[in-house]
Design a protein around this motif. Structure first.
Motif, PDB file in Angstrom:
ATOM      1  N   LEU A  11       0.827  -1.211   0.000  1.00  0.00           N
ATOM      2  CA  LEU A  11       0.000   0.000   0.000  1.00  0.00           C
ATOM      3  C   LEU A  11       0.862   1.262   0.000  1.00  0.00           C
ATOM      4  CD1 LEU A  11      -2.782  -1.060   2.507  1.00  0.00           C
ATOM      5  CD2 LEU A  11      -3.085  -0.570   0.074  1.00  0.00           C
ATOM      6  N   TRP A  12       1.978   1.192   0.684  1.00  0.00           N
ATOM      7  CA  TRP A  12       2.842   2.363   0.823  1.00  0.00           C
ATOM      8  C   TRP A  12       3.643   2.626  -0.438  1.00  0.00           C
ATOM      9  CZ3 TRP A  12       8.215   2.303   3.260  1.00  0.00           C
ATOM     10  CH2 TRP A  12       8.692   3.597   3.441  1.00  0.00           C
ATOM     11  N   ARG A  13       4.187   1.556  -1.046  1.00  0.00           N
ATOM     12  CA  ARG A  13       5.133   1.717  -2.144  1.00  0.00           C
ATOM     13  C   ARG A  13       4.545   1.446  -3.534  1.00  0.00           C
ATOM     14  NH1 ARG A  13       9.448   4.387  -1.302  1.00  0.00           N
ATOM     15  NH2 ARG A  13      10.680   3.058  -2.627  1.00  0.00           N
ATOM     16  N   VAL A  14       3.574   0.557  -3.624  1.00  0.00           N
ATOM     17  CA  VAL A  14       3.060   0.127  -4.925  1.00  0.00           C
ATOM     18  C   VAL A  14       1.619   0.597  -5.046  1.00  0.00           C
ATOM     19  CG1 VAL A  14       2.699  -1.848  -6.451  1.00  0.00           C
ATOM     20  CG2 VAL A  14       4.497  -1.941  -4.713  1.00  0.00           C
ATOM     21  N   HIS A  15       1.409   1.678  -5.717  1.00  0.00           N
ATOM     22  CA  HIS A  15       0.071   2.248  -5.825  1.00  0.00           C
ATOM     23  C   HIS A  15      -0.678   1.648  -7.007  1.00  0.00           C
ATOM     24  CE1 HIS A  15       1.236   6.052  -3.378  1.00  0.00           C
ATOM     25  NE2 HIS A  15       1.350   4.946  -2.703  1.00  0.00           N
ATOM     26  N   THR A  16      -1.133   0.408  -6.836  1.00  0.00           N
ATOM     27  CA  THR A  16      -1.895  -0.277  -7.876  1.00  0.00           C
ATOM     28  C   THR A  16      -3.169  -0.846  -7.265  1.00  0.00           C
ATOM     29  OG1 THR A  16      -0.872  -2.433  -7.472  1.00  0.00           O
ATOM     30  CG2 THR A  16       0.240  -0.978  -9.040  1.00  0.00           C
ATOM     31  N   PRO A  17      -4.151  -1.178  -8.100  1.00  0.00           N
ATOM     32  CA  PRO A  17      -5.362  -1.815  -7.574  1.00  0.00           C
ATOM     33  C   PRO A  17      -5.067  -3.125  -6.836  1.00  0.00           C
ATOM     34  CG  PRO A  17      -5.759  -1.020  -9.795  1.00  0.00           C
ATOM     35  CD  PRO A  17      -4.289  -0.847  -9.530  1.00  0.00           C
TER      36      PRO A  17
END
Length: 109
Positions: A11-17
């Motif tokens: 959630l912090w580093r990978v902003h993907t669905p």
């Protein structure tokens, strides 16, 4: 614990669905795992008085974890911030960002 850390990092580093989907999976699985853990203790060979106390404490923990998991799942489903951060394509226009900031300032999100 390791799965929770992995979800937090996603959630912090990978902003993907996928990050949001992973968080929802964790939030659903966590209370289920705690219930299974309590069941294992219920059928363990601990002395009955100790076993009952441990299981009772674990089940009260399950209730708290299930409540907070539900709160977070609803946040991930309903939040405009989550939608804009994780669920929109990364090439979102600055216009959308500006409208989000204006809306979040007035709504408190």
């Amino acid at each position: 614990l390791i799965f929770g850390v992995a979800v937090g990092l996603a959630l912090w580093r990978v902003h993907t669905p996928f990050s949001v989907k992973l968080a929802k999976i964790y939030l659903i699985a966590n209370p289920i795992v705690l219930v299974l853990n309590a069941l294992l203790y219920k059928f363990s060979d601990l002395p009955p008085s100790v076993r009952d106390r441990v299981v009772e404490q674990m089940l009260s923990n399950v209730v708290a974890v299930a409540f907070w998991s539900l709160v977070w799942i609803l946040y991930f489903i309903k939040s405009e911030r989550v939608r804009l951060t994780y669920l929109q394509p990364s090439n979102a226009s600055p216009k959308n960002e500006k409208s989000y900031r204006t809306a979040s300032a007035s709504s408190g999100d």
